[in-house]
Every structure is written in C-alpha cells, then in structure tokens.
Design a protein around this motif. Structure first.
Motif, short mmCIF file in Angstrom:
data_model
loop_
_atom_site.label_atom_id
_atom_site.label_comp_id
_atom_site.label_asym_id
_atom_site.label_seq_id
_atom_site.Cartn_x
_atom_site.Cartn_y
_atom_site.Cartn_z
N PRO A 286 0.82 -1.21 0.00
CA PRO A 286 0.00 0.00 0.00
C PRO A 286 0.85 1.26 0.00
CG PRO A 286 0.14 -0.91 2.22
CD PRO A 286 0.89 -1.85 1.32
N TYR A 287 0.43 2.25 -0.79
CA TYR A 287 1.07 3.56 -0.84
C TYR A 287 0.00 4.59 -0.50
CZ TYR A 287 4.39 0.89 -3.70
OH TYR A 287 5.26 -0.06 -4.18
N GLY A 288 0.12 5.23 0.66
CA GLY A 288 -0.92 6.16 1.07
C GLY A 288 -2.24 5.44 1.23
N THR A 289 -3.31 6.14 0.91
CA THR A 289 -4.65 5.58 1.08
C THR A 289 -5.34 5.23 -0.24
OG1 THR A 289 -5.63 7.80 1.09
CG2 THR A 289 -5.00 6.86 3.23
N GLU A 290 -4.71 5.57 -1.38
CA GLU A 290 -5.41 5.44 -2.65
C GLU A 290 -4.74 4.54 -3.67
OE1 GLU A 290 -6.26 9.31 -4.16
OE2 GLU A 290 -7.49 9.88 -2.44
N LEU A 291 -3.50 4.12 -3.44
CA LEU A 291 -2.76 3.35 -4.43
C LEU A 291 -2.08 2.16 -3.76
CD1 LEU A 291 -1.73 3.32 -7.45
CD2 LEU A 291 0.28 4.56 -6.64
N ALA A 292 -1.99 1.05 -4.47
CA ALA A 292 -1.23 -0.11 -4.01
C ALA A 292 -0.64 -0.82 -5.21
CB ALA A 292 -2.10 -1.07 -3.20
N SER A 293 0.52 -1.43 -5.00
CA SER A 293 1.19 -2.19 -6.05
C SER A 293 1.11 -3.68 -5.74
CB SER A 293 2.66 -1.77 -6.14
OG SER A 293 3.36 -2.58 -7.06
N ILE A 294 0.86 -4.46 -6.76
CA ILE A 294 0.88 -5.91 -6.64
C ILE A 294 2.18 -6.44 -7.25
CG2 ILE A 294 -0.14 -8.01 -7.65
CD1 ILE A 294 -2.87 -6.86 -7.06
N GLY A 295 2.83 -7.35 -6.55
CA GLY A 295 4.08 -7.90 -7.05
C GLY A 295 4.35 -9.27 -6.48
N MET A 296 5.49 -9.82 -6.86
CA MET A 296 5.96 -11.13 -6.38
C MET A 296 4.93 -12.23 -6.65
SD MET A 296 8.90 -10.18 -5.51
CE MET A 296 9.59 -11.65 -4.74
N ILE A 297 4.25 -12.15 -7.81
CA ILE A 297 3.34 -13.22 -8.22
C ILE A 297 4.20 -14.36 -8.76
CG2 ILE A 297 1.37 -13.86 -9.64
CD1 ILE A 297 0.77 -11.67 -7.57
N MET A 298 4.35 -15.39 -7.94
CA MET A 298 5.26 -16.50 -8.29
C MET A 298 4.52 -17.82 -8.13
SD MET A 298 8.86 -15.37 -6.46
CE MET A 298 8.20 -15.34 -4.79
#
Length: 301
Positions: free
Chosen positions: A70-82
């Motif tokens: 999560p970044y702040g209250t409005e954005l999030a990144s998805i990663g490490m899909i393995m």
C-alpha cells in the motif's frame, strides 16, 4: 501491514496464508526455482511494508505467492506473483490474484503492477489494462564510463552538483517521490534507503535538491531506482556517479515515455533485456510521471 498468520485466504479451492519473516527461506527457495534475483534483504523489506500471501503443500513448501504494497490511502502495487515451475498452469496464478483483490488493503485503492510476458494475459482477465511499458536494461559500469567520456556527450555538460544522500534529505526526497508517483510510500522508501549501497542527490546552482536515485544491491547487480530528475542530463549524471563507484552490473528499469534516456542507454553499453507492460486496474497512473526516470523495482512499480 502484517496480519495473524493463522488467518487463511481461500479463493476457490486454494488456501493462502499470510507469510512472515519465518518464511523467508521458503520464499527464497521459490525465487531461486524461477531464477529471479531478489535477496534476503529484499524479502525482509517486503514483509515489513506489505502483505505477502503464500500457498503451501503438505510438506510446507511454498507453491505460489503474491504481495500487496500500500502507498498512502489510494494506491497499491501488486508484485511477487510467483508459482513454482512444476505447479504452473494449475490455477494458482488466478487464485493468488483473487486472494490479493479480496484483501482489505486492496479495497478502495487503485491497483497497479508490472507484468511479466507470461503473466500479462492473466492480469488482463483480472481487469488490468496496459497503461505503458517499462524498458529493463542491464549494463556495465566500465562501458558506461568509457562511452560517456566523449567530449560532446551530455554527461559532460551537467548543470547539477552530485553528492551522497543523507538521512536529513529523506523528508525532501520522499516528497519528490510522492509527487512523481502520485502516492506517499515513506516506510518503503526509508527501508530501501537503508538497504542501498549508494544514494545520490542532485542539486542545482542554488543548492536546491532537484533529483535523486537509489542503488540497491541484488545478486551481482545494483538496481538503480527510483530515480527522479528534472531532465535526461541529470538522470545520466546520477547514473555516472554510481558507475564510478559500483563493482556490479547496473540494472535500470526506464518508463517507455522517457525516450531521451532509453534512446541513449544502448549507445552507452546497456542492453535491453525486457519490455514488460505497466498495468493498472480501473484507473490511470497518478502523479507527475514526466520526472520519474526509473522505477523502484518491478515488485513495487
């Protein structure tokens, strides 16, 4: 944000649990099975700033993972899909995406990710659209310094002074990162700064900070990013600062819109390794991306 490890996520027939620092060796084993370059410190940072979900077999071996930052209250990144090679094409990729989308961190946030070529069709099925591409380059510090030493090269026309970043610079550069990205990721940035071998500040003639870059070690590499700069010449000058000090191969992931930079890198000894899509769900990328010259990593977007 960490959660009780006993809580399970069960999209369809799959069960996911929240991974912790105790799971780092098992996650690293999965990473090595895929040939990725993350190191233990990367995982420790990820587990501190996000939620990391994993599915295990009956022996406790991790089969599949996904992470949400999560970044702040409005954005999030998805990663490490393995997904472990022998378990691919069995539905684990879609299952982990469903689990991440159902997590409380994802609710109400714009979600973004950097896809692999193999993962792009899955993410499109999950509602993501290609919003741009990232050009991933590897290069030799020695070749960069040799080829950029020509008298007419822009690196020799720099209009900024470069120095090492210090802890008292963090408030300023985190604000610059937030403006470029469109969301504040203070906790992550502070940890990546502590993880970096080199952190560079660019100042104009008035002594104002106008750019920065982190160089974080991975296996045999220094990953350069995030990088914020007012122009391509400043970006090149900061790459040169690190090249003068690094004994590792340099990696830099450049947004495709930064044509001035990625157009020059091949002539400076960098080779293009991949051109993955940057994808977003139900929105457009926020921030002032014209000053964003390299991303933090594919996991963090």
């Amino acid at each position: 944000m960490l959660m009780d490890k006993t809580k399970a996520f069960s999209p369809k027939a799959f069960s996911f649990e929240v991974l912790t620092l105790d799971d780092v060796p098992a996650i690293l084993d999965l990473i090595e099975s895929l040939g990725w370059t993350h190191v233990v410190k990367d995982l420790e940072v990820m587990l501190q700033v996000g939620v990391f979900l994993g599915a295990k077999d009956e022996r406790g071996k991790i089969i599949a993972t996904g992470a949400l930052f999560p970044y702040g209250t409005e954005l999030a990144s998805i990663g490490m899909i393995m997904v472990r090679p022998e378990n691919q094409k069995q539905g684990y990729g879609r299952a982990v995406m469903d689990a991440l989308h159902g997590h409380e961190i994802a609710k109400g946030r714009t979600l973004c990710l950097i896809a692999t070529e193999a993962g792009e069709p899955l993410y499109k099925k999950c509602g993501y659209e290609v919003a741009g591409r990232i050009r991933k380059f590897f290069g030799s510090p020695e070749q960069f310094l040799k080829k950029s030493s020509l008298p007419d090269f822009p690196l020799n026309q720099r209009r900024v002074a470069l120095r090492a970043m210090h802890a008292n610079d963090l408030g300023n550069v985190i604000g610059m990162d937030a403006k470029a990205l469109g969301a504040n990721r203070r906790s992550l940035f502070e940890l990546r700064y502590s993880q970096s071998d080199y952190a560079v500040i660019a100042e104009n003639k008035q002594g104002e900070v106008v750019g920065f870059v982190l160089a974080v070690p991975q296996r045999g590499q220094h990953h350069l990013g995030p990088m914020v700069a007012p122009d391509c010449e400043t970006a090149l000058a900061m790459i040169g600062y690190i090249a003068e000090r690094s004994d590792k191969e340099l990696r830099i992931d450049v947004p495709e819109d930064q044509q001035a930079l990625h157009g020059l890198l091949p002539s400076l000894g960098f080779r293009l390794i991949a051109n993955p899509p940057a994808m977003i769900r139900n929105n457009t990328f926020p921030g002032c991306r014209e000053h964003y010259w390299s991303i933090m990593s594919q996991a963090y977007a």
